[in-house]
Design an enzyme around this catalytic site. Structure first.
Site, short mmCIF file in Angstrom:
data_model
loop_
_atom_site.label_atom_id
_atom_site.label_comp_id
_atom_site.label_asym_id
_atom_site.label_seq_id
_atom_site.Cartn_x
_atom_site.Cartn_y
_atom_site.Cartn_z
N ASP A 1 0.84 -0.98 0.02
CA ASP A 1 -0.12 0.03 -0.01
C ASP A 1 0.84 1.06 -0.15
O ASP A 1 2.11 1.14 0.33
CB ASP A 1 -0.91 0.13 1.34
CG ASP A 1 -1.79 1.30 1.55
OD1 ASP A 1 -2.30 1.78 0.59
OD2 ASP A 1 -1.54 1.76 2.60
N ASP B 1 -0.16 5.03 1.22
CA ASP B 1 -0.36 6.20 2.24
C ASP B 1 -0.11 5.09 3.59
O ASP B 1 -0.77 4.30 3.81
CB ASP B 1 -1.50 6.58 2.13
CG ASP B 1 -1.67 7.52 0.94
OD1 ASP B 1 -1.27 8.80 1.07
OD2 ASP B 1 -1.87 7.12 -0.12
N LYS C 1 -8.15 -3.58 -4.94
CA LYS C 1 -6.66 -3.94 -4.61
C LYS C 1 -6.51 -5.52 -4.40
O LYS C 1 -5.66 -6.14 -5.18
CB LYS C 1 -6.48 -3.56 -3.18
CG LYS C 1 -6.56 -2.07 -2.84
CD LYS C 1 -6.00 -1.68 -1.49
CE LYS C 1 -5.26 -0.32 -1.41
NZ LYS C 1 -4.57 0.13 -0.33
N ASP D 1 -1.97 -0.76 5.84
CA ASP D 1 -2.16 -0.39 7.22
C ASP D 1 -3.77 -0.11 7.61
O ASP D 1 -3.89 0.37 8.51
CB ASP D 1 -1.38 1.11 7.28
CG ASP D 1 -2.10 2.18 6.43
OD1 ASP D 1 -2.40 1.96 5.29
OD2 ASP D 1 -2.79 2.84 7.08
N SER D 2 -4.47 -0.16 6.55
CA SER D 2 -5.73 -0.04 7.04
C SER D 2 -7.02 -1.20 6.51
O SER D 2 -6.47 -2.13 5.72
CB SER D 2 -6.46 1.40 6.54
OG SER D 2 -6.28 1.50 5.12
N ASN E 1 -8.95 -1.11 4.04
CA ASN E 1 -9.13 -1.34 2.66
C ASN E 1 -7.97 -2.35 2.19
O ASN E 1 -8.13 -2.50 1.01
CB ASN E 1 -9.45 -0.23 1.87
CG ASN E 1 -8.19 0.85 1.62
OD1 ASN E 1 -7.12 0.26 1.99
ND2 ASN E 1 -8.50 1.81 1.06
MG MG Z 1 -2.78 3.29 3.61
#
Ligand code: MG
Length: 285
Positions: free
Chosen positions: A27, A29, A212, A235-236, A238
Site C-alpha cells: 500500500d 499511504d 486491490k 495499514d488499513s 481496505n
Molecule cells: Mg494506507
C-alpha cells in the site's frame, strides 16, 4: 475509455526482472509513504530501497504499489526527495488502474487490464441510479465526495453515521445495491487524520472484478507466481482483502486500530522498517 495520460517520473527504476519468482505488494499511504515523516523513517526508507534493489536483482522479486491514490498523487508523494526508486508497477485509484513503469520513466497501462475494464458497464449514470434508488426506496443518503478523489473507474461518496444498528443495515443495503448493478463497493470508516469527516464511512464504487485484491490475483496469475511466493503490506481496512490473497500478508505496526481488530498478522515495526524486517526474515540479511 478514459485512461489518463500520465506524466513521467524523475525517479530511477528497479532493474527489470526476467523470470519473476516473488512478488511484493505494498500500500502507499501510511505504508510505503508516511504523511508525517520522521528522520528515523527517512533512514528506514533508504535502507528499504537498498534492500529491495538487492532482492530484485538476486531473488527475482517484482515490487509494486497498490493504492487508493491517483497516479499523479503517487508520483507526487514518491518524488518529495526521500524515495529514490519508483516501484515496477503502480495499481492506483483503489486498484482500478494498473500501470508499468519502464526505464524511460514513462508509465504504460497494462493492456490485459485495459481489456478487462473495456467490458465493464461502469459509468457515472449507473452509480447515480444506485444513489437515487437508495434514497427513494430506503431513505439511505450518501453524498458525493469532491471530484478530486474520483476517477473514471472509482466514484467516491460519504455515508454519515446514525447509530450502530441502522448503519450496519444501511451499509449492507449499499453493498447489495452495488452488487445488483454489477459493481464492487469498498466501504471503510473514514480517517479524519487523512482529511475525511468525523463519524463517516468512505464509500467507493468500482467496477466488478477490480480493486486491490483483484489486482493481486491478476498479477499473481499473469506471472504464474504461487501464493507462497507473494508478500503484501498495508495499514488499513481496505488492505485486508489484499493481504488475504498472498502467502505473507502483514499489517504494519502503525496500522489503524480498526484494521488490527480484524487481522492478526502485524509487523513489530512501523512503516518501511516493518516491511524490511519481514523481507529480511524471508530473503536473508
Ligand atoms: Mg494506507
Amino acid at each position: 475509455m478514459n485512461w489518463h495520460n500520465p506524466k513521467k517520473t524523475t525517479l530511477r527504476q528497479y532493474d527489470d526482472v526476467n523470470s519473476i519468482k516473488y512478488i511484493v505488494y505494498s500500500d502507499l499511504d501510511e505504508t510505503l509513504y508516511s504523511h508525517k515523516i520522521t528522520d528515523e523513517e527517512k533512514t528506514s526508507i533508504q535502507a528499504f530501497e537498498n534492500y529491495m534493489e538487492h532482492i530484485v536483482k538476486n531473488h527475482q522479486v517484482l515490487f509494486g504499489v497498490i493504492t487508493g491514490s491517483s497516479l499523479d498523487s503517487v508520483i507526487q508523494k514518491l518524488e518529495t526527495g526521500i524515495h529514490q526508486i519508483m516501484p515496477h508497477f503502480v495499481a492506483c485509484d483503489l486498484g482500478t488502474m494498473l500501470y508499468w513503469v519502464k526505464n524511460d520513466g514513462n508509465f504504460y497501462p497494462d493492456q490485459e487490464w485495459v481489456y478487462r475494464l473495456k467490458n465493464m458497464n461502469f459509468n457515472q449514470e449507473n452509480v447515480n441510479a444506485i444513489v437515487k434508488d437508495l434514497e427513494a426506496l430506503h431513505k439511505i443518503e450518501i453524498t458525493p465526495q469532491t471530484q478530486l478523489g474520483s476517477s473514471s473507474f472509482k466514484k467516491n461518496y460519504y455515508y454519515y453515521m446514525i447509530d450502530d444498528l441502522t448503519d450496519k443495515h444501511n451499509i449492507e443495503m449499499i453493498r447489495d445495491f452495488a452488487y445488483k448493478q454489477e459493481m464492487d463497493c469498498n466501504i471503510n470508516i473514514c480517517n479524519p487524520l487523512a482529511g475525511d469527516p468525523e463519524r463517516a464511512y468512505d464509500i467507493d464504487f468500482i467496477p466488478k472484478n477490480t480493486g486491490k485484491a483483484a489486482i493481486v490475483e491478476f498479477i499473481n496469475q499473469k506471472f504464474k507466481v504461487g501464493m507462497e511466493y507473494t508478500f503484501a503490506f498495508g495499514d488499513s481496512g481496505n488492505d485486508l482483502e489484499m493481504l488475504s490473497k498472498v502467502g505473507h500478508g502483514y499489517l504494519l505496526d502503525n496500522a489503524t486500530t480498526d484494521a488490527k481488530k480484524q487481522y492478526e498478522k502485524v509487523t513489530s515495526n512501523p512503516y518501511t522498517k516493518g516491511i524490511l524486517n519481514i523481507l529480511k526474515e524471508n530473503f536473508g540479511h
